[in-house]
Design an enzyme around this catalytic site. Structure first.
Site, short mmCIF file in Angstrom:
data_model
loop_
_atom_site.label_atom_id
_atom_site.label_comp_id
_atom_site.label_asym_id
_atom_site.label_seq_id
_atom_site.Cartn_x
_atom_site.Cartn_y
_atom_site.Cartn_z
N HIS A 1 -6.47 28.74 -34.65
CA HIS A 1 -7.70 27.98 -34.59
C HIS A 1 -8.36 27.81 -35.95
O HIS A 1 -9.26 26.97 -36.09
CB HIS A 1 -8.68 28.59 -33.59
CG HIS A 1 -9.30 29.89 -34.04
ND1 HIS A 1 -8.73 31.12 -33.78
CD2 HIS A 1 -10.45 30.14 -34.72
CE1 HIS A 1 -9.52 32.07 -34.27
NE2 HIS A 1 -10.56 31.50 -34.85
N HIS B 1 -21.02 34.55 -40.73
CA HIS B 1 -20.83 35.33 -39.50
C HIS B 1 -20.21 36.67 -39.84
O HIS B 1 -19.65 36.87 -40.93
CB HIS B 1 -20.00 34.59 -38.45
CG HIS B 1 -18.62 34.18 -38.85
ND1 HIS B 1 -18.36 33.23 -39.83
CD2 HIS B 1 -17.40 34.56 -38.39
CE1 HIS B 1 -17.07 33.04 -39.95
NE2 HIS B 1 -16.45 33.85 -39.09
#
Length: 315
Positions: free
Chosen positions: A121, A186
């Site tokens: 991904h 993140h």
């Protein structure tokens, strides 16, 4: 001659695919999705002949037995299909990719090559959302952002500049779009030092990174549980400053950031900003346009999307 005609940067998160029904910040989620759609429209308008997708690999194609700093897919490219992203063989342009690899090495950026590359991904999220319905071959360029030591940000800038020069030196007239996938800020529950994991979860992750080649799906269920259970840590102020600097064409200054400084300011997931730096450098650090920014605790990530048109100084 060939030319880079557009650069696109976009965050990725498989939780966008698998956990949409659990989103609380619906307006933010829809705003980011709309930003991706706007970026996709810009790519379609650019009419690319090939798209170079600069992204990371989350231990599905690379493992701790061998992780180069930079790897170019020059043959078969197979998508892992993790987290609802595309699966199976991807359309590629091996002749262009091999010529690109040779030109990069000649320019001084020694990229590794893979004739059978598995992508996850880190790149297929971009293929899914940014190239939907656009029938164009992709050339994956994988940047190591997980297993220390990581390539210096300045080397990523050098890679981007050499990428632009390599494309400009191609004898045909291909139109090239460079897409960067990853970031923004993140914090993932990875061990900070893979040689010294702390606790059962980190020990499991390191075991998966060491032994997952050919059997990553065996580790995927627990691995995903660890990630989904992480506490969201987003540095919105950093993200907004980064996108503002992208709009001003001021990202070159980020080349001085160390791995430690990036983690302190944007979390360990902020190391993926290396992919944005490759793209921005390939576009000559021209001023860009931020299309969306949504801090998404449900997806653990500050989600941003932006485009950069080809700058006057870009080869």
């Amino acid at each position: 001659m060939a030319a880079i005609v557009l650069g696109v940067g976009a965050s990725h998160s498989t939780l966008m695919n698998t956990h949409w029904d659990q989103v609380v910040h619906t307006e933010r989620a829809e705003a980011f999705r709309d930003g991706l759609a706007a970026a996709r429209a810009r790519i379609a308008e650019a009419r690319p002949d090939v798209v170079v997708v600069v992204g990371s690999n989350h231990f599905r194609g690379f493992w701790l037995d061998l992780i180069p700093s930079f790897t170019l897919g020059v043959g078969e490219v197979v998508a892992a299909g993790d987290g609802g992203t595309p699966q199976g063989p991807q359309r590629t342009d091996p002749e262009f990719a091999r010529a690109l690899a040779a030109a990069l090495v000649d320019a001084g950026t020694e990229v590794a090559i893979s004739a059978r590359l598995t992508i996850d991904h880190g790149q297929t999220h971009a293929i899914q959302w940014l190239l939907d319905g656009i029938d164009v071959p992709v050339v994956p360029l994988v940047v190591n952002v997980f297993a220390a030591p990581l390539p210096r940000m300045s080397r990523c800038v050098e890679l981007g500049a050499n990428l632009a020069a390599a494309v400009a030196g191609m004898p045909d007239d291909k139109r090239v779009v460079v897409v960067s996938s990853g970031g923004l800020s993140h914090q993932l529950p990875w061990p900070s030092d893979w040689t010294a994991p702390e606790g059962e979860d980190e020990e499991f992750l390191v075991e998966a990174w060491l032994n997952g080649r050919g059997q990553w799906s065996r580790y995927d269920k627990r691995r995903r549980e660890i990630i989904v259970g992480a506490r969201p840590t987003i540095f919105s102020e950093f993200d907004e400053e980064f996108l503002a600097d992208l709009e001003r064409g001021d990202l070159r200054s980020y080349a001085e950031l160390t791995t430690e400084e990036i983690e302190a300011r944007a979390g360990n997931g902020g190391q993926e900003l290396r992919t944005w730096m490759v793209m921005a450098s390939a576009l000559g650090f021209a001023p860009g346009q931020a299309l969306a920014y949504s801090p998404m605790p449900e997806w653990l990530t500050g989600m941003g999307a932006a485009v950069i048109e080809r700058g006057e100084s870009t080869p």
